[in-house]
Design a protein around this motif. Structure first.
Motif, PDB file in Angstrom:
ATOM      1  N   ALA A 114      13.393  42.754  29.794  1.00 50.96           N
ATOM      2  CA  ALA A 114      14.734  42.529  29.270  1.00 50.96           C
ATOM      3  C   ALA A 114      15.675  42.107  30.383  1.00 50.96           C
ATOM      4  CB  ALA A 114      15.268  43.793  28.598  1.00 50.96           C
ATOM      5  N   THR A 115      16.654  41.315  30.007  1.00 52.69           N
ATOM      6  CA  THR A 115      17.752  40.983  30.904  1.00 52.69           C
ATOM      7  C   THR A 115      18.997  41.697  30.413  1.00 52.69           C
ATOM      8  OG1 THR A 115      16.885  38.763  31.330  1.00 52.69           O
ATOM      9  CG2 THR A 115      19.182  39.143  31.863  1.00 52.69           C
ATOM     10  N   LEU A 116      19.621  42.464  31.315  1.00 56.28           N
ATOM     11  CA  LEU A 116      20.893  43.103  30.999  1.00 56.28           C
ATOM     12  C   LEU A 116      21.974  42.464  31.845  1.00 56.28           C
ATOM     13  CD1 LEU A 116      20.250  46.955  30.676  1.00 56.28           C
ATOM     14  CD2 LEU A 116      20.647  45.277  28.869  1.00 56.28           C
ATOM     15  N   VAL A 117      23.039  42.034  31.206  1.00 52.36           N
ATOM     16  CA  VAL A 117      24.152  41.445  31.942  1.00 52.36           C
ATOM     17  C   VAL A 117      25.257  42.477  32.077  1.00 52.36           C
ATOM     18  CG1 VAL A 117      25.236  40.456  29.868  1.00 52.36           C
ATOM     19  CG2 VAL A 117      25.716  39.471  32.111  1.00 52.36           C
ATOM     20  N   GLY A 118      25.819  42.546  33.287  1.00 53.56           N
ATOM     21  CA  GLY A 118      26.913  43.478  33.542  1.00 53.56           C
ATOM     22  C   GLY A 118      27.933  42.863  34.476  1.00 53.56           C
ATOM     23  N   LYS A 119      29.101  43.435  34.511  1.00 48.96           N
ATOM     24  CA  LYS A 119      30.199  42.896  35.311  1.00 48.96           C
ATOM     25  C   LYS A 119      30.055  43.312  36.786  1.00 48.96           C
ATOM     26  CE  LYS A 119      32.384  41.246  31.688  1.00 48.96           C
ATOM     27  NZ  LYS A 119      32.452  39.780  31.422  1.00 48.96           N
ATOM     28  N   SER A 120      30.326  42.333  37.678  1.00 45.58           N
ATOM     29  CA  SER A 120      30.308  42.644  39.109  1.00 45.58           C
ATOM     30  C   SER A 120      31.598  42.208  39.802  1.00 45.58           C
ATOM     31  CB  SER A 120      29.113  41.971  39.786  1.00 45.58           C
ATOM     32  OG  SER A 120      29.158  40.559  39.621  1.00 45.58           O
ATOM     33  N   TRP A 121      32.499  41.609  39.043  1.00 45.10           N
ATOM     34  CA  TRP A 121      33.792  41.156  39.569  1.00 45.10           C
ATOM     35  C   TRP A 121      34.850  42.144  39.081  1.00 45.10           C
ATOM     36  CZ3 TRP A 121      36.041  35.601  38.256  1.00 45.10           C
ATOM     37  CH2 TRP A 121      37.179  35.355  39.046  1.00 45.10           C
ATOM     38  N   ASP A 122      35.547  42.807  39.998  1.00 44.53           N
ATOM     39  CA  ASP A 122      36.519  43.826  39.595  1.00 44.53           C
ATOM     40  C   ASP A 122      37.592  43.265  38.672  1.00 44.53           C
ATOM     41  OD1 ASP A 122      37.692  42.290  41.570  1.00 44.53           O
ATOM     42  OD2 ASP A 122      38.426  43.988  42.768  1.00 44.53           O
ATOM     43  N   PHE A 123      37.948  41.998  38.870  1.00 42.42           N
ATOM     44  CA  PHE A 123      38.922  41.341  38.001  1.00 42.42           C
ATOM     45  C   PHE A 123      38.439  41.341  36.546  1.00 42.42           C
ATOM     46  CE2 PHE A 123      39.846  37.127  36.001  1.00 42.42           C
ATOM     47  CZ  PHE A 123      41.184  37.333  35.718  1.00 42.42           C
ATOM     48  N   HIS A 124      37.147  41.073  36.338  1.00 39.24           N
ATOM     49  CA  HIS A 124      36.585  41.057  34.992  1.00 39.24           C
ATOM     50  C   HIS A 124      36.512  42.463  34.402  1.00 39.24           C
ATOM     51  CE1 HIS A 124      34.875  37.392  33.010  1.00 39.24           C
ATOM     52  NE2 HIS A 124      35.317  36.846  34.136  1.00 39.24           N
ATOM     53  N   VAL A 125      36.192  43.439  35.237  1.00 38.80           N
ATOM     54  CA  VAL A 125      36.121  44.822  34.746  1.00 38.80           C
ATOM     55  C   VAL A 125      37.469  45.234  34.164  1.00 38.80           C
ATOM     56  CG1 VAL A 125      35.753  47.239  35.383  1.00 38.80           C
ATOM     57  CG2 VAL A 125      34.305  45.447  36.372  1.00 38.80           C
ATOM     58  N   HIS A 126      38.541  44.933  34.900  1.00 39.93           N
ATOM     59  CA  HIS A 126      39.884  45.319  34.443  1.00 39.93           C
ATOM     60  C   HIS A 126      40.366  44.446  33.287  1.00 39.93           C
ATOM     61  CE1 HIS A 126      40.296  48.190  37.616  1.00 39.93           C
ATOM     62  NE2 HIS A 126      40.319  47.288  38.595  1.00 39.93           N
ATOM     63  N   THR A 127      40.102  43.124  33.363  1.00 32.70           N
ATOM     64  CA  THR A 127      40.695  42.182  32.405  1.00 32.70           C
ATOM     65  C   THR A 127      39.857  42.013  31.138  1.00 32.70           C
ATOM     66  OG1 THR A 127      41.673  40.969  34.251  1.00 32.70           O
ATOM     67  CG2 THR A 127      41.594  39.844  32.135  1.00 32.70           C
ATOM     68  N   ALA A 128      38.538  41.801  31.304  1.00 29.20           N
ATOM     69  CA  ALA A 128      37.675  41.543  30.139  1.00 29.20           C
ATOM     70  C   ALA A 128      37.199  42.843  29.482  1.00 29.20           C
ATOM     71  CB  ALA A 128      36.479  40.696  30.564  1.00 29.20           C
ATOM     72  N   LEU A 129      36.679  43.784  30.308  1.00 28.94           N
ATOM     73  CA  LEU A 129      36.189  45.043  29.742  1.00 28.94           C
ATOM     74  C   LEU A 129      37.323  46.028  29.486  1.00 28.94           C
ATOM     75  CD1 LEU A 129      32.918  45.870  31.742  1.00 28.94           C
ATOM     76  CD2 LEU A 129      33.117  44.970  29.435  1.00 28.94           C
ATOM     77  N   GLN A 130      38.400  45.884  30.241  1.00 33.21           N
ATOM     78  CA  GLN A 130      39.534  46.797  30.152  1.00 33.21           C
ATOM     79  C   GLN A 130      39.095  48.247  30.325  1.00 33.21           C
ATOM     80  OE1 GLN A 130      41.533  45.722  26.442  1.00 33.21           O
ATOM     81  NE2 GLN A 130      42.843  44.279  27.563  1.00 33.21           N
ATOM     82  N   THR A 131      38.372  48.447  31.439  1.00 29.38           N
ATOM     83  CA  THR A 131      37.926  49.799  31.761  1.00 29.38           C
ATOM     84  C   THR A 131      38.034  49.995  33.270  1.00 29.38           C
ATOM     85  OG1 THR A 131      36.174  51.434  31.379  1.00 29.38           O
ATOM     86  CG2 THR A 131      35.475  49.227  32.042  1.00 29.38           C
ATOM     87  N   THR A 132      37.588  51.138  33.742  1.00 28.51           N
ATOM     88  CA  THR A 132      37.684  51.448  35.168  1.00 28.51           C
ATOM     89  C   THR A 132      36.448  50.947  35.905  1.00 28.51           C
ATOM     90  OG1 THR A 132      36.595  53.596  34.954  1.00 28.51           O
ATOM     91  CG2 THR A 132      39.006  53.512  34.618  1.00 28.51           C
ATOM     92  N   LEU A 133      36.574  50.814  37.213  1.00 22.88           N
ATOM     93  CA  LEU A 133      35.437  50.384  38.028  1.00 22.88           C
ATOM     94  C   LEU A 133      34.322  51.426  37.963  1.00 22.88           C
ATOM     95  CD1 LEU A 133      37.248  48.964  41.219  1.00 22.88           C
ATOM     96  CD2 LEU A 133      36.569  47.772  39.133  1.00 22.88           C
ATOM     97  N   GLU A 134      34.681  52.702  37.892  1.00 19.10           N
ATOM     98  CA  GLU A 134      33.679  53.778  37.845  1.00 19.10           C
ATOM     99  C   GLU A 134      32.901  53.747  36.528  1.00 19.10           C
ATOM    100  OE1 GLU A 134      36.874  54.167  38.609  1.00 19.10           O
ATOM    101  OE2 GLU A 134      36.661  54.466  40.793  1.00 19.10           O
ATOM    102  N   GLU A 135      33.625  53.513  35.418  1.00 17.45           N
ATOM    103  CA  GLU A 135      32.956  53.459  34.113  1.00 17.45           C
ATOM    104  C   GLU A 135      32.007  52.267  34.038  1.00 17.45           C
ATOM    105  OE1 GLU A 135      31.910  54.067  29.996  1.00 17.45           O
ATOM    106  OE2 GLU A 135      32.336  55.281  31.762  1.00 17.45           O
ATOM    107  N   ASN A 136      32.400  51.147  34.626  1.00 16.19           N
ATOM    108  CA  ASN A 136      31.511  49.970  34.641  1.00 16.19           C
ATOM    109  C   ASN A 136      30.214  50.285  35.369  1.00 16.19           C
ATOM    110  OD1 ASN A 136      30.876  47.074  34.303  1.00 16.19           O
ATOM    111  ND2 ASN A 136      31.141  47.007  36.527  1.00 16.19           N
ATOM    112  N   LEU A 137      30.308  50.990  36.496  1.00 15.67           N
ATOM    113  CA  LEU A 137      29.091  51.384  37.225  1.00 15.67           C
ATOM    114  C   LEU A 137      28.234  52.316  36.370  1.00 15.67           C
ATOM    115  CD1 LEU A 137      30.486  52.024  40.843  1.00 15.67           C
ATOM    116  CD2 LEU A 137      29.299  49.998  39.991  1.00 15.67           C
ATOM    117  N   ALA A 138      28.865  53.227  35.644  1.00 14.56           N
ATOM    118  CA  ALA A 138      28.115  54.147  34.775  1.00 14.56           C
ATOM    119  C   ALA A 138      27.437  53.374  33.643  1.00 14.56           C
ATOM    120  CB  ALA A 138      29.061  55.206  34.205  1.00 14.56           C
ATOM    121  N   MET A 139      28.121  52.385  33.084  1.00 17.74           N
ATOM    122  CA  MET A 139      27.534  51.566  32.019  1.00 17.74           C
ATOM    123  C   MET A 139      26.275  50.853  32.524  1.00 17.74           C
ATOM    124  SD  MET A 139      31.183  50.030  30.721  1.00 17.74           S
ATOM    125  CE  MET A 139      30.513  48.651  29.805  1.00 17.74           C
TER     126      MET A 139
END
Length: 538
Positions: free
Chosen positions: A100-125
Motif C-alpha cells: 500500500a501507498t499512504l500519503v501524508g503531509k510533510s510541509w508544515d504549511f499544509h498541516v496548518h492550512t489543508a489539514l487544519q490540525t497541529t504538527l504533533e497530530e499529523n505525526l500521530a496520524m
C-alpha cells in the motif's frame, strides 16, 4: 552501493488525474498486464472503495499471477480518529493487496492550512496509519507529500515526518515534489541531507513536471541515494504530468548503468508506451524521447548520409535497445542519401549517382514546394519511388468523378458520388452514397474496384486530416489531405494537395487504393479473370 532501482508505476492512479484521461476497469487490467510484462516492480492500481472501477480492478487482478506487486493507494487516518476504525485504511485491507501507498503531509504549511490540525497530530496520524497496515502484514510506501517544499520551509519538521514513518515500520520513504517546482540541484542536496539524517533508510522519489524537470529531478535523486522511482508511462498526470518512466528507465539503465527492468524487457518499452497511449486514447508526441515515432527520425541530407555510414553519428543509442527503430524522412531538405535509404527499405535498387535518383529528388522537392508532405505519407512516397524505378503496375486508371451534395430543410445532408475508372481496358461506372463527400467517393471507388480486387474488402479508412496551407487565401486556400488506411495487417498513409478539398481527398484516396493493391496481379490477368467471371462489360 546497490545499483538496483525499483520502478513504481502510478499510471493507473496518478496518471488518470491527467486531463482527458479516463480508464475503465477493462482498460486498467489491460495496462496492468502490459506493465507486468514490462517488468516494473510496483503497479499502483488506484484508490480502493473510491469508485466502482477501482473496486472491480483490484478484484480482477488478484488471480492474474503478476510478478509485479499491485499497490493500493490511500491517505493517513483522519485527524482525531483511530487507525483501526478508519474507513480508508479498511478499504485498503479489503482490496486484497500485499502493498500500500499512504500519503501524508510533510510541509508544515499544509498541516496548518489543508489539514487544519497541529504538527504533533499529523505525526500521530502518520505513525498510527503505517503501524496499523504493518501489523496487518502489508508492505508500506509512505509518500511524503510536498516534501521538498516542506524541507525548504521547515527542514526539521520534514525530517521528523520521515523519521516518524520510518519508526512506524514504513518500507519506503518517498519524497514527493508534488507541485513540481524544485530544481535538480535542490533535489540532490535535500536527498543527501535526508540520507545523512536517517542513515540506511530506503528512499524513493515522486516528481511532477511543472518545470519540465521531473525526469532530471528523478535522476538527481537517484544519484544522491534514492532507490525507488515513481512515475507514469508517457508522463501522464495532473497539470503538466508526472515523471515519465519511458525516459527515466532507459536513462537509468543505458546511461547510468543501473539495473531496472532488464535488457530484454527494455526492448519492449516502445511497444508498451504506444499500447498504453492507444488504450488511454491519447496521442503520443512524435518527438517523445526514446519511444516517440520521431525519436530516431532523420530528415537533413547531411545527417542521413552520415548515419548510413555509422548510426552513432546522429543517434545517442541504438533504437532497438528500447524497441524503437531508425526512420529516414523525405522532404524538401532531402538529399540522395534520404532517397537511397528509403529505396533500400522498400527493396528497391537506386544508384545515388544516377540521373534517375537526381530526377526523383527534384520531383519530390517540387511537390513539397507545392504543399505535399511525405514525412507522414510513406505510402504515397513509395508509389512515387516505384513509379520512378519502373516497378509500378497501374491496375486501374481514373477517368472522372462527380459529386452530388443535397441538403433539404429538416433532413440530414445526403452525399452521392459517381465514379468512372478503367480496369483492364474496360470503363467501370459506379455510384454510391456516403456519410459526407469523401466517404461517398471511397464507397463508389471501392464498389468499382472490389469486383476485380476482392482484397479491398479488407481495407478501410482509419483517419482523415485536412490542413489549410495558406490561410491568407481564406476559402480559396490550398489544402493538404492526409488519409490513414488500414487492413488486418498494416496501416499506411497517403497525401493529396489541391485548392479543392474534394480533389485533394480524391488524390489521397486513390493513392491509398493503389498502395493496397501493390503486388496484385497485372491488368492483363485482371481482364482474363474478369472475363472468366463474366464481369467484363457488366
Amino acid at each position: 552501493m546497490s545499483k538496483s532501482i525499483s520502478i513504481f508505476d502510478t499510471t493507473l492512479r496518478d496518471g488518470t488525474q491527467g486531463e482527458g484521461i479516463s480508464l475503465s476497469a477493462d482498460d486498467k487490467v489491460k495496462i496492468a498486464k502490459k506493465l507486468n510484462a514490462l517488468g516494473v516492480h510496483y503497479i499502483e492500481g488506484g484508490i480502493p472503495g473510491s469508485n466502482s472501477k477501482d473496486i472491480e480492478f483490484f478484484k480482477r487482478v488478484q488471480d492474474l499471477g503478476f510478478t509485479s506487486k499491485v499497490v493500493a493507494f490511500g491517505s493517513t487516518r483522519r485527524k482525531g480518529g483511530i487507525a483501526d476504525q478508519d474507513a480508508n485504511l479498511q478499504r485498503i485491507l479489503e482490496s486484497g493487496v500485499s502493498a500500500a501507498t499512504l500519503v501524508g503531509k510533510s510541509w508544515d504549511f499544509h498541516v496548518h492550512t489543508a489539514l487544519q490540525t497541529t504538527l504533533e497530530e499529523n505525526l500521530a496520524m502518520i505513525h498510527d496509519s503505517i503501524a496499523f497496515l504493518k501489523r496487518k502484514g502489508l508492505e508500506v510506501m509512505f509518500d511524503a507529500e510536498h516534501f521538498f517544499d516542506g524541507f525548504k520551509n521547515n527542514p526539521e519538521y520534514a525530517v521528523a515526518v520521515m523519521s516518524t514513518a520510518r519508526n512506524a515500520g514504513a518500507d519506503w520513504l518517498v519524497m514527493c515534489d508534488t507541485n513540481g517546482g524544485s530544481l535538480p540541484h535542490e533535489v540532490a542536496s535535500i536527498v543527501t541531507s535526508l540520507t545523512n539524517q536517517i542513515p540506511g533508510a530506503p528512499l524513493g522519489v515522486h516528481t511532477h513536471n511543472d518545470c519540465e524537470l521531473a525526469v532530471a529531478n528523478t535522476l538527481s535523486a537517484v544519484q544522491a541515494g534514492v532507490r525507488q522511482v515513481q512515475g507514469t508511462m508517457n508522463g501522464y498526470g495532473e497539470r503538466c504530468g508526472n515523471a515519465n518512466l519511458c525516459s527515466i528507465i532507459p536513462n537509468l539503465q543505458l546511461k547510468l548503468d543501473y539495473e531496472c527492468i532488464g535488457d530484454d524487457n527494455l526492448g519492449t518499452l516502445t511497444n508498451t508506451a504506444r499500447y498504453i497511449s492507444e488504450i488511454a486514447n491519447v496521442n503520443m508526441p512524435v518527438n517523445q524521447p526514446y519511444v516517440g515515432n520521431a525519436a530516431f527520425a532523420h530528415k537533413g541530407g547531411i545527417h542521413v548520409s552520415a548515419i548510413l555510414r555509422d548510426s552513432r553519428t546522429y543517434e545517442h543509442i541504438e533504437p532497438e535497445k528500447v524497441g524503437n527503430k531508425q526512420r529516414v524522412l523525405v522532404s524538401e531538405l532531402a538529399g540522395q542519401s534520404n532517397i537511397v535509404s528509403k529505396a533500400q527499405d522498400m527493396g528497391l535498387n537506386f544508384d545515388p549517382a544516377s540521373e534517375q535518383s537526381k530526377h526523383i529528388i527534384g520531383k519530390i522537392k517540387d511537390l513539397e514546394h507545392e504543399g505535399y508532405q511525405f514525412e507522414g505519407a510513406d505510402a504515397s512516397l513509395e508509389l512515387l519511388l516505384r513509379e520512378a524505378n519502373g516497378e509500378l503496375k497501374e491496375l486501374f486508371t481514373f477517368e472522372s468523378f462527380k459529386m452530388l451534395v443535397e441538403k433539404t430543410a429538416g433532413q440530414p445532408v445526403v452525399s452521392e458520388a459517381f465514379v468512372k475508372v478503367n480496369v483492364a481496358g474496360e470503363s467501370i461506372y459506379t455510384a454510391a452514397e456516403g456519410n459526407g463527400p469523401v466517404n461517398a467517393l471511397d464507397n463508389a471507388l471501392r464498389k468499382a474496384l472490389v469486383q476485380y480486387f476482392p482484397t479491398l474488402k479488407e481495407m478501410h479508412l482509419a483517419d482523415y486530416k485536412v490542413r489549410v496551407l495558406d490561410d491568407k487565401d481564406a476559402t480559396a486556400a490550398k489544402v493538404r489531405v492526409l488519409i490513414e488506411s488500414k487492413n488486418f495487417e498494416n496501416s499506411w498513409n497517403t497525401v493529396g494537395v489541391s485548392s479543392n478539398v474534394i480533389e485533394a481527398s480524391w488524390e489521397a484516396l486513390v493513392d491509398s487504393m493503389r498502395y493496397a493493391l501493390l503486388g496484385q496481379i497485372s491488368p492483363e490477368q485482371v481482364h482474363q479473370s474478369a472475363a472468366r467471371q463474366g464481369l467484363v462489360n457488366h
